[in-house]
Design a protein around this motif. Structure first.
Motif, PDB file in Angstrom:
ATOM      1  N   GLY A  18       0.821  -1.210   0.000  1.00 16.28           N
ATOM      2  CA  GLY A  18       0.000   0.000   0.000  1.00 16.28           C
ATOM      3  C   GLY A  18       0.850   1.252   0.000  1.00 16.28           C
ATOM      4  N   CYS A  19       1.941   1.229   0.752  1.00 19.72           N
ATOM      5  CA  CYS A  19       2.859   2.367   0.780  1.00 19.72           C
ATOM      6  C   CYS A  19       3.442   2.625  -0.606  1.00 19.72           C
ATOM      7  CB  CYS A  19       3.972   2.103   1.792  1.00 19.72           C
ATOM      8  SG  CYS A  19       5.204   3.415   1.932  1.00 19.72           S
ATOM      9  N   LEU A  20       3.856   1.551  -1.282  1.00 20.84           N
ATOM     10  CA  LEU A  20       4.428   1.691  -2.620  1.00 20.84           C
ATOM     11  C   LEU A  20       3.406   2.226  -3.612  1.00 20.84           C
ATOM     12  CD1 LEU A  20       6.392  -1.685  -2.697  1.00 20.84           C
ATOM     13  CD2 LEU A  20       7.416   0.600  -2.662  1.00 20.84           C
ATOM     14  N   ILE A  21       2.163   1.807  -3.480  1.00 20.20           N
ATOM     15  CA  ILE A  21       1.115   2.275  -4.389  1.00 20.20           C
ATOM     16  C   ILE A  21       0.844   3.762  -4.190  1.00 20.20           C
ATOM     17  CG2 ILE A  21      -1.370   2.111  -4.858  1.00 20.20           C
ATOM     18  CD1 ILE A  21      -1.088  -0.929  -4.468  1.00 20.20           C
ATOM     19  N   ILE A  22       0.794   4.222  -2.938  1.00 22.60           N
ATOM     20  CA  ILE A  22       0.556   5.646  -2.676  1.00 22.60           C
ATOM     21  C   ILE A  22       1.721   6.492  -3.178  1.00 22.60           C
ATOM     22  CG2 ILE A  22       0.297   7.373  -0.843  1.00 22.60           C
ATOM     23  CD1 ILE A  22      -1.352   5.316   0.687  1.00 22.60           C
ATOM     24  N   LEU A  23       2.946   6.011  -2.976  1.00 20.80           N
ATOM     25  CA  LEU A  23       4.097   6.745  -3.500  1.00 20.80           C
ATOM     26  C   LEU A  23       4.068   6.792  -5.027  1.00 20.80           C
ATOM     27  CD1 LEU A  23       6.976   5.475  -1.166  1.00 20.80           C
ATOM     28  CD2 LEU A  23       5.845   7.704  -1.146  1.00 20.80           C
ATOM     29  N   SER A  24       3.609   5.691  -5.632  1.00 18.46           N
ATOM     30  CA  SER A  24       3.486   5.679  -7.092  1.00 18.46           C
ATOM     31  C   SER A  24       2.491   6.724  -7.577  1.00 18.46           C
ATOM     32  CB  SER A  24       3.036   4.288  -7.566  1.00 18.46           C
ATOM     33  OG  SER A  24       4.019   3.323  -7.308  1.00 18.46           O
ATOM     34  N   ALA A  25       1.460   6.983  -6.787  1.00 15.60           N
ATOM     35  CA  ALA A  25       0.481   8.009  -7.142  1.00 15.60           C
ATOM     36  C   ALA A  25       1.004   9.411  -6.881  1.00 15.60           C
ATOM     37  CB  ALA A  25      -0.811   7.775  -6.366  1.00 15.60           C
ATOM     38  N   ALA A  26       1.883   9.551  -5.891  1.00 12.41           N
ATOM     39  CA  ALA A  26       2.397  10.882  -5.540  1.00 12.41           C
ATOM     40  C   ALA A  26       3.309  11.440  -6.623  1.00 12.41           C
ATOM     41  CB  ALA A  26       3.140  10.815  -4.208  1.00 12.41           C
ATOM     42  N   MET A  27       4.147  10.592  -7.188  1.00 10.90           N
ATOM     43  CA  MET A  27       5.148  11.059  -8.141  1.00 10.90           C
ATOM     44  C   MET A  27       4.571  11.779  -9.359  1.00 10.90           C
ATOM     45  SD  MET A  27       6.747  10.402 -11.223  1.00 10.90           S
ATOM     46  CE  MET A  27       6.438   8.684 -11.624  1.00 10.90           C
ATOM     47  N   VAL A 185       3.689  13.093   0.079  1.00 13.84           N
ATOM     48  CA  VAL A 185       4.856  12.542   0.773  1.00 13.84           C
ATOM     49  C   VAL A 185       4.706  12.731   2.275  1.00 13.84           C
ATOM     50  CG1 VAL A 185       7.342  12.779   1.141  1.00 13.84           C
ATOM     51  CG2 VAL A 185       6.413  12.859  -1.178  1.00 13.84           C
ATOM     52  N   LEU A 186       4.254  13.885   2.687  1.00 13.25           N
ATOM     53  CA  LEU A 186       4.044  14.138   4.116  1.00 13.25           C
ATOM     54  C   LEU A 186       2.999  13.188   4.694  1.00 13.25           C
ATOM     55  CD1 LEU A 186       4.147  18.051   4.180  1.00 13.25           C
ATOM     56  CD2 LEU A 186       5.953  16.443   4.827  1.00 13.25           C
ATOM     57  N   PHE A 187       1.970  12.857   3.920  1.00 11.91           N
ATOM     58  CA  PHE A 187       0.973  11.887   4.373  1.00 11.91           C
ATOM     59  C   PHE A 187       1.624  10.527   4.638  1.00 11.91           C
ATOM     60  CE2 PHE A 187      -1.793   8.329   3.123  1.00 11.91           C
ATOM     61  CZ  PHE A 187      -2.759   8.436   4.122  1.00 11.91           C
ATOM     62  N   VAL A 188       2.479  10.073   3.717  1.00 12.07           N
ATOM     63  CA  VAL A 188       3.153   8.782   3.877  1.00 12.07           C
ATOM     64  C   VAL A 188       4.050   8.788   5.108  1.00 12.07           C
ATOM     65  CG1 VAL A 188       4.886   7.242   2.859  1.00 12.07           C
ATOM     66  CG2 VAL A 188       3.041   8.155   1.440  1.00 12.07           C
ATOM     67  N   VAL A 189       4.735   9.900   5.345  1.00  8.50           N
ATOM     68  CA  VAL A 189       5.632  10.011   6.506  1.00  8.50           C
ATOM     69  C   VAL A 189       4.875   9.737   7.801  1.00  8.50           C
ATOM     70  CG1 VAL A 189       7.017  11.605   7.887  1.00  8.50           C
ATOM     71  CG2 VAL A 189       7.281  11.553   5.401  1.00  8.50           C
ATOM     72  N   PHE A 190       3.674  10.285   7.920  1.00  7.60           N
ATOM     73  CA  PHE A 190       2.917  10.174   9.166  1.00  7.60           C
ATOM     74  C   PHE A 190       1.988   8.964   9.208  1.00  7.60           C
ATOM     75  CE2 PHE A 190       3.920  14.750   8.963  1.00  7.60           C
ATOM     76  CZ  PHE A 190       4.571  14.884  10.191  1.00  7.60           C
ATOM     77  N   ALA A 191       1.627   8.405   8.055  1.00 10.75           N
ATOM     78  CA  ALA A 191       0.630   7.331   8.027  1.00 10.75           C
ATOM     79  C   ALA A 191       1.235   5.929   8.025  1.00 10.75           C
ATOM     80  CB  ALA A 191      -0.275   7.498   6.806  1.00 10.75           C
ATOM     81  N   PHE A 192       2.497   5.787   7.582  1.00  2.55           N
ATOM     82  CA  PHE A 192       3.084   4.459   7.439  1.00  2.55           C
ATOM     83  C   PHE A 192       4.304   4.300   8.338  1.00  2.55           C
ATOM     84  CE2 PHE A 192       0.673   4.892   3.574  1.00  2.55           C
ATOM     85  CZ  PHE A 192       0.204   3.599   3.310  1.00  2.55           C
ATOM     86  N   PRO A 193       4.479   3.100   8.910  1.00  2.00           N
ATOM     87  CA  PRO A 193       5.708   2.835   9.673  1.00  2.00           C
ATOM     88  C   PRO A 193       6.883   2.611   8.731  1.00  2.00           C
ATOM     89  CG  PRO A 193       4.389   0.854   9.547  1.00  2.00           C
ATOM     90  CD  PRO A 193       3.571   1.948   8.899  1.00  2.00           C
ATOM     91  N   SER A 194       8.060   2.464   9.303  1.00  2.00           N
ATOM     92  CA  SER A 194       9.256   2.171   8.515  1.00  2.00           C
ATOM     93  C   SER A 194       9.416   0.661   8.433  1.00  2.00           C
ATOM     94  CB  SER A 194      10.494   2.807   9.156  1.00  2.00           C
ATOM     95  OG  SER A 194      11.634   2.548   8.394  1.00  2.00           O
TER      96      SER A 194
END
Length: 406
Positions: A18-27, A185-194
């Motif tokens: 899910g993290c990868l999919i959201i980043l794919s949409a952000a770019m 990107v800021l959403f991913v920082v706060f919504a997903f763990p590392s």
């Protein structure tokens, strides 16, 4: 089909995939904005010709050639963190583009944007191959392309509306596109763990003889991509006088088809294998580039452009081929090396072709592209039907790797 509420549950989307999919949409919110406006922007505001656009596209690819330097940053920064920083750099570069309409200003903002884009792309590929199982990787990459297409559709749709009905200045559209990427990107920082990869990756440059076919396919893919990126859309503006709205609509159609087709291509590759997918891609590209060289009607050129763009989805096959033949610990380093190899032709082809061929002989650029597709097709026939460590190629392989005892 499951209801929408199912996919909104955190336990469903708050996953590595899910993290990868959201980043794919952000770019693409930033990059699609940059791409769709570029040719009209440089023609209207900076009076670019074929030579100048060739220089700009070559400058844009220099960061891609240097992307292997990401390995230096990964000595100190987690790969996911580095990818998020790269996306922010992309957003900043696009956001300020419209405020610098001189040739020098465009070259500088292009380099900033391009470092962010290329660093992100290599990290996205690396994390996908590390976080997703081999059996699911083609499907996952197809879904990421689908998410990218949805975001691109949003960006292109907004641009089409803005330039068709409101005539907003370029600089404000660039600013909006870059800012949207930064906010995601800021959403991913706060919504997903590392997330932690299964094994620690090598942090040095790696070139292995048994990966030679992957390197060769990557090199030729970079050459083919530049014909499309640097000259195909430029031809639409110069030869057929496409407006911003028309170019954007063309991109919009591309992404709408890709949204539907990319996951199916991923399934096709999973079922039928990388060899068949790559052969299909290169046969199609030979026909498309030959068509570019001969086209005399705008609508035919538009159809060829859409078909050309669709073949980008088949690049999934190259990545899944690497995943099947590579040592797991090599993935991050090999991803960085492959992006640099991919951009060797990207640096010299736009400027070389831009100066070697006059504007009225643009057909020669596409004839050269057809020749590159023929070479790629020959290489594709050397991909085995069952790629794995020790079975990387049909002809020209190294000694089989020792198999673990059962």
């Amino acid at each position: 089909m499951k209801p929408l509420g199912h996919y909104l549950k955190p336990e469903v989307w708050r996953t590595p995939e899910g993290c990868l999919i959201i980043l794919s949409a952000a770019m693409p919110l930033a990059f699609a904005t940059w791409m769709s406006l570029l040719n009209n922007f440089v023609v209207e505001k900076a009076d670019f010709g074929l030579a100048e656009i060739g220089i700009l596209q070559s400058v844009r690819e220099i960061p891609g050639l240097l992307v292997v330097s990401a390995l230096l940053f990964l000595l100190f920064i987690k790969e996911r963190t580095f990818g998020l920083m790269a996306l922010i750099l992309l957003g900043v570069g696009v956001a300020v583009t419209g405020f610098y309409s001189s040739a020098f200003g465009l070259y500088v903002t292009t380099v900033i944007m391009s470092f962010g884009f290329h660093y992100y792309e290599t990290v996205q590929m690396s994390l996908t191959l590390q976080w997703v199982d081999k059996e699911r990787a083609p499907l996952s990459m197809g879904r990421q392309l689908s998410a990218r297409s949805i975001a691109s559709i949003i960006a292109y749709g907004m641009i089409w509306v803005i330039f068709t009905f409101f005539g907003l200045d370029y600089k404000w559209v660039y600013l909006a596109g870059g800012t949207m990427t930064i906010l995601m990107v800021l959403f991913v920082v706060f919504a997903f763990p590392s997330y932690t990869p299964k094994e620690v990756q090598h942090k040095k440059m790696i070139l292995r003889k048994r990966y030679w076919l992957f390197y060769a396919l990557t090199f030729m893919g970079g050459a083919r991509r530049q014909i499309f990126v640097a000259f195909a859309s430029f031809m639409m503006v110069v030869k057929f006088d496409f407006s911003v709205a028309e170019i954007t609509m063309l991109y919009l159609v591309n992404q709408a088809i890709n949204f539907w087709l990319a996951p199916k291509i991923g399934k096709f590759i999973s079922r039928w294998g990388e060899r068949r997918a790559l052969i299909c891609e290169y046969v199609g590209l030979i026909l498309v580039f030959s068509g570019y060289a001969l086209v005399g009607e705008a609508w035919v050129a538009a159809v060829l452009y859409i078909l050309d763009h669709l073949f980008f989805s088949f690049a999934i096959a190259q990545k899944s081929y690497l995943q099947k033949i590579a040592d797991y610990k090599d993935i991050a380093a090999t991803s960085g090396v492959s992006f640099s190899i991919n951009h060797i032709p990207a640096v010299f082809i736009p400027v070389l072709f831009g100066h070697a061929f006059p504007d009225e002989a643009m057909w020669m650029v596409f004839a050269a592209g057809a020749g590159m597709a023929v070479i790629s097709l020959i290489l594709a026939f050397n991909v085995p039907r069952d790629p794995r460590p020790g079975n990387e190629v049909v002809i020209g392989g190294t000694k089989p790797l020792p198999q673990p005892a059962e």
